[in-house]
Write an enzyme that holds these catalytic residues in place. Structure first.
Site, mmCIF file in Angstrom:
data_model
loop_
_atom_site.group_PDB
_atom_site.id
_atom_site.type_symbol
_atom_site.label_atom_id
_atom_site.label_comp_id
_atom_site.label_asym_id
_atom_site.label_seq_id
_atom_site.Cartn_x
_atom_site.Cartn_y
_atom_site.Cartn_z
ATOM 1 N N PHE A 81 32.132 66.058 60.393
ATOM 2 C CA PHE A 81 33.196 66.768 61.104
ATOM 3 C C PHE A 81 33.639 65.950 62.328
ATOM 4 C CE2 PHE A 81 34.791 70.238 63.830
ATOM 5 C CZ PHE A 81 35.577 70.946 62.925
ATOM 6 N N TYR A 126 31.075 81.780 64.630
ATOM 7 C CA TYR A 126 32.275 82.480 64.155
ATOM 8 C C TYR A 126 32.540 82.240 62.681
ATOM 9 C CZ TYR A 126 34.121 77.842 65.310
ATOM 10 O OH TYR A 126 34.293 76.485 65.407
ATOM 11 N N LYS A 127 31.661 81.472 62.019
ATOM 12 C CA LYS A 127 31.834 81.211 60.584
ATOM 13 C C LYS A 127 31.059 82.279 59.807
ATOM 14 C CE LYS A 127 33.037 76.448 61.465
ATOM 15 N NZ LYS A 127 32.623 75.058 61.635
HETATM 16 C C1 LIG Z 1 33.308 74.189 62.625
HETATM 17 C C2 LIG Z 1 32.503 73.015 63.039
HETATM 18 C C3 LIG Z 1 32.452 72.626 64.390
HETATM 19 C C4 LIG Z 1 33.322 73.327 65.398
HETATM 20 O O1 LIG Z 1 33.012 73.122 66.724
HETATM 21 P P1 LIG Z 1 33.745 74.008 67.847
HETATM 22 O O2 LIG Z 1 33.274 73.471 69.112
HETATM 23 O O3 LIG Z 1 33.349 75.437 67.594
HETATM 24 O O4 LIG Z 1 35.221 73.874 67.647
HETATM 25 C C5 LIG Z 1 31.608 71.576 64.723
HETATM 26 N N1 LIG Z 1 30.878 70.922 63.781
HETATM 27 C C6 LIG Z 1 30.931 71.274 62.472
HETATM 28 C C7 LIG Z 1 30.130 70.536 61.463
HETATM 29 C C8 LIG Z 1 31.758 72.324 62.064
HETATM 30 O O5 LIG Z 1 31.837 72.663 60.781
#
Ligand SMILES: *Cc1c(COP(=O)(O)O)cnc(C)c1O
Length: 411
Positions: free
Chosen positions: A131, A235-236
Site C-alpha cells: 500500500f 474502519y475496514k
Molecule cells: C487502508 C490501508 C491503510 C490506510 O491508512 P490510513 O492512515 O488509515 O489512511 C494503510 N495501510 C494499508 C495496508 C491499508 O490497507
C-alpha cells in the site's frame, strides 16, 4: 460445476450462523441502498449501536459532563479499546495495544521504534507492491535516520521469496526491520505470518506487520507468533467508521526500549506533571502522542465489540465461504469474458476480499456501481470486491456476479 441458483444462496443465508449480525447494522433503505455492498473492506457498515453510542457521548458525556468526562473514562479509552482489539482480533494479551491516530501515523511510529531497537543495522526492508502509505513512510523513515530501503523482489511472489531464501540480496545481515502487509490490499494474499516472522527474527531483524486488511477477516495470533510490532485500520473489517483511529501493537518484551518518534504529553509517565523533560510512560501508553479522539474511539469499541461477540473463527469461516462462492461464480459466469481471478485460489491463503482482473476493470467498477453493485477499482486492471462476514450476504455476492454477467452480455 453448476453455479448455485438464487434459491441455493438464499438457503445459505437462512442457515448462516452469523445471520443475526446483519440486523445489528444500518443496511440503508430507499433508492440509495446498494444491491450489493462489496466495499466493507474499505469502509465497513455502520453498527446501530454505534449511532446510539455516539449520540450519548456527544449529548451527555460531552454536552452535559463536559471536561469531567476525561476523568470519567475518556483518558483511558486508547488502552481500554486497545485491549479489546487485542483480545478480539489480534491474539494479544492486555497491555500491548493502543488505539490512536491514523494507520499512516502508526506505521511511522512503529517503523521508527523498530529501527531504534536495532541501532547497529542499516536497512529497512519493504515490499514494493505494498500500500502506498507503507512504501512512502519506509522511504521517509529511512531518509530521516540515514538508513537505506531494501525492496523485496517485485511481484506476487515477494513474500514466498522471503520464506524460501530468507532476506536475500545481502539485506539479511543489515536489516533492522521488515514491514509487510499480512493481507495484500490488492490481491488478498494472506501471508504466512508465523513463518515470515520467524525468518525475519532469524536474520536478527524486527518484524512490523500492517494488518489493515487482516484484522477482523483472518485469525491472528500476534503473541504466539512472537510478532514485534503491528498496526492497522479499524474502519475496514472492524466497522468503526470513516477516519476512526488505528491500533498499534508492541510486544511487552520491547516496551522498556520502545521509542516514540512523536513524544507527547499523553504518552508521558505523569500526564499532568507538565514536566520539563519527556519521561515516557512505562507500558504501551508511551506510544500515544496527543489527546485521544474520543468519538472515534467509542466507535471502535462498538465495532470491534461485534466481531468479539461473533468470534473471529466464525467470521473467518464465513469469509472463506463468501470468497469461495464469489470465485466459483466468477469462474463459471465471467471467465468466458476474459475475467480472471487474481486472488490466491487456496482459501486458506486468502483474506476476505477477491480481486478480479480484466482490461476494462475501471469501466466495470464504474458502471456496476451505477447498477448498485459497489466494489472498487485498483490500478491497473483490478476490480476489488470485499466480503465483510458480519454484513455481506451470500445473496449479495450472487446478485453482484449476476449483474456483472448481464453487463458483459449487453442489453
Ligand atoms: C487502508 C490501508 C491503510 C490506510 O491508512 P490510513 O492512515 O488509515 O489512511 C494503510 N495501510 C494499508 C495496508 C491499508 O490497507
Amino acid at each position: 460445476m453448476t453455479a448455485p441458483t438464487l434459491d441455493d444462496v438464499l438457503a445459505k443465508d437462512a442457515a448462516d450462523p452469523l445471520r443475526s449480525f446483519r440486523n445489528r447494522f444500518i443496511i440503508g433503505d430507499g433508492a440509495d441502498d446498494p444491491v450489493a455492498y462489496l466495499d466493507g473492506n474499505s469502509l465497513g457498515r455502520l453498527p446501530k449501536a454505534t449511532a446510539e453510542r455516539l449520540r450519548d457521548v456527544v449529548e451527555r458525556e460531552w454536552g452535559s459532563r463536559l471536561i469531567r468526562s476525561w476523568a470519567d473514562g475518556w483518558l483511558g479509552l486508547p488502552e481500554r479499546v486497545g485491549d479489546l482489539v487485542g483480545s478480539a482480533v489480534l491474539g494479544a494479551a492486555p497491555g500491548q495495544v493502543v488505539v490512536a491516530d491514523s494507520t499512516t501515523v502508526n506505521i511511522a511510529k512503529a517503523v521508527h521504534a523498530a529501527a531504534t531497537l536495532r541501532p547497529d543495522r542499516r536497512v529497512l526492508v519493504a515490499d514494493p507492491t505494498d500500500f502506498p502509505t507503507d512504501r512512502y513512510l519506509v522511504e521517509s523513515v529511512a531518509d530521516q535516520r540515514g538508513l537505506k530501503v531494501g525492496w523485496l523482489a517485485d511481484g506476487a511472489g515477494a513474500l514466498d521469496t522471503v520464506l524460501d531464501r530468507g532476506l536475500d540480496r545481502g539485506l539479511g545481515d543489515n536489516a533492522a526491520a521488515v514491514l509487510l502487509s499480512a493481507v495484500d490490499y490488492r490481491t488478498a494474499a494472506f501471508a504466512d505470518v508465523p513463518a515470515i516472522t520467524a525468518v525475519v527474527h532469524e536474520a536478527g531483524a524486527v518484524m512490523v506487520w500492517d494488518l489493515s486488511h487482516a484484522a477482523g477477516s483472518v485469525p491472528l495470533l500476534l503473541d504466539a507468533d512472537e510478532v514485534d510490532l503491528a498496526v492497522g485500520c479499524t474502519y475496514k473489517y472492524l466497522n468503526a467508521g470513516p477516519g476512526a483511529p488505528a491500533y498499534l501493537y508492541a510486544a511487552r518484551r520491547h516496551h522498556e526500549r520502545l521509542d516514540n518518534a512523536l513524544p507527547g504529553w499523553i504518552g508521558a509517565d505523569d500526564v499532568f506533571a507538565m514536566a520539563d523533560r519527556y519521561v515516557p510512560a512505562p507500558g504501551i501508553r508511551r506510544m500515544l502522542s496527543g489527546s485521544p479522539y474520543v468519538l472515534g474511539l467509542v466507535a471502535v469499541e462498538e465495532g470491534v465489540g461485534l466481531v468479539a461477540e461473533a468470534g473471529i473463527e466464525q467470521v473467518r469461516a464465513k469469509g472463506i465461504a463468501l470468497t469461495e462462492l464469489l470465485v466459483a461464480l466468477a469462474d463459471d459466469w465471467l471467465a468466458s469474458y476474459g475475467v480472471e481471478v487474481a486472488s490466491p485460489r487456496d482459501p486458506e491463503r486468502r483474506g476476505a476480499h477477491v480481486v478480479l482482473r480484466h482490461p476494462d476493470a475501471h469501466r466495470i467498477d464504474h458502471e456496476l456501481a451505477a447498477r448498485g453493485v459497489i466494489g472498487d477499482y485498483r490500478n491497473p486492471d483490478l476490480w476489488r470486491l470485499g466480503l465483510s462476514p458480519l454484513t455481506t450476504s451470500y445473496e449479495e455476492v450472487w446478485l453482484a456476479m449476476q449483474a456483472t454477467r448481464e453487463w458483459f452480455a449487453g442489453p
